[in-house]
Design a protein around this motif. Structure first.
Motif: not given
Length: 280
Positions: A59-70, A117-118
């Protein structure tokens, strides 16, 4: 929701915006943009959960969002998959199966407000921020985008021209932002004044006008190899979008289909993507 309500609710939104734009133009511009970008579907469904859970990478944080990777690991080069509007990484499962058999290393992710993702909103510049962070971290050689995911890939390449990327595939992707915005205007019944303040808001927020945001313009200087798919009967994004992009992208090939729809999960499509990846 009954069909009648589905037709009435957008017009009620439009009526509200058409009235209050005369009194609160800045607020209305912001609200109209947020309605345009609000994501209502695309979270992980029960039948998708196990498949995605088994492939969770980071999970990476970009522009205030938590982005789920696979990740579906393989020994060959990395292929990055970028899904479309109100979808998630699961939409690629048929292509992933083909890529796994060919032993490619596969990275996919859920866009902001999609899948795991959020967030609540998605627009291409935000999507591109997440995409660029993942490109820098995982250095894919090929990026495949469906629908607005394809538009995001071409916009991001226009901005950054990542040296690691050698090939780009788009599937059923739109080209002209002003056409998408006009559809939104007609759907809600916006007045010209509402559209004017919305366009002004977009320019102040992003530094471009809707007519300037165009995939067919983004590819003019694109020297990468490209493969574009579009179905003549696509009811979601117009067929001419990929025709125009292909016309302006010197290094592209165009595959036209009929009856494959917008999603284009067919074996023929996936086989052509694999063949394109393996071609020197």
């Amino acid at each position: 929701m009954p069909v009648l309500l589905q037709k009435i609710i957008p017009k009620l939104y439009g009526l509200y915006f058409n009235i209050f734009v005369w009194f609160l133009p800045n607020k209305i511009a912001h609200q109209a943009f947020e309605v345009f970008c609000t994501v209502r579907k695309g979270k992980v469904l029960p039948n998708q959960k196990q498949y995605l859970d088994d492939a969770k990478l980071d999970v990476i944080n970009v522009a205030g969002h938590s982005i789920q990777l696979y990740n579906w690991p393989g020994e060959k080069e990395t292929v990055l998959l970028v899904h479309g509007w109100e979808s998630n990484a699961w939409r690629w499962h048929k292509l992933i199966e083909k890529l796994q058999k060919a032993n490619y290393n596969i990275i996919a992710f859920d866009a902001p407000a999609h899948g795991y993702s959020t967030g609540k909103l998605l627009y291409v510049p935000l999507y591109a921020e997440a995409l660029q962070a993942i490109i820098l971290k995982y250095q894919p050689k090929t990026v495949v985008g469906h629908s607005v995911g394809g538009m995001t890939v071409l916009y991001n390449e226009h901005k950054h021209s990542n040296s690691c990327i050698k090939k780009i595939v788009t599937v059923g992707s739109p080209s002209e932002f002003h056409e998408i915005l006009t559809h939104y205007k007609n759907l809600l019944g916006f007045s010209n004044k509402v559209m004017k303040v919305v366009e002004g808001y977009i320019y102040s927020k992003f530094g471009f006008t809707p007519k300037e945001f165009s995939s067919s313009k983004f590819v003019l200087a694109n020297s990468k190899k490209g493969l574009l798919f579009h179905d003549r009967l696509d009811k979601i994004t117009p067929y001419n979008a990929s025709v125009d992009v292909h016309k302006h992208w010197k290094g592209s090939e165009f595959v036209s289909t009929e009856g494959f729809g917008h999603s284009m999960h067919q074996k023929e499509v996936n086989d052509k993507i694999i063949a394109f990846l393996e071609k020197q």
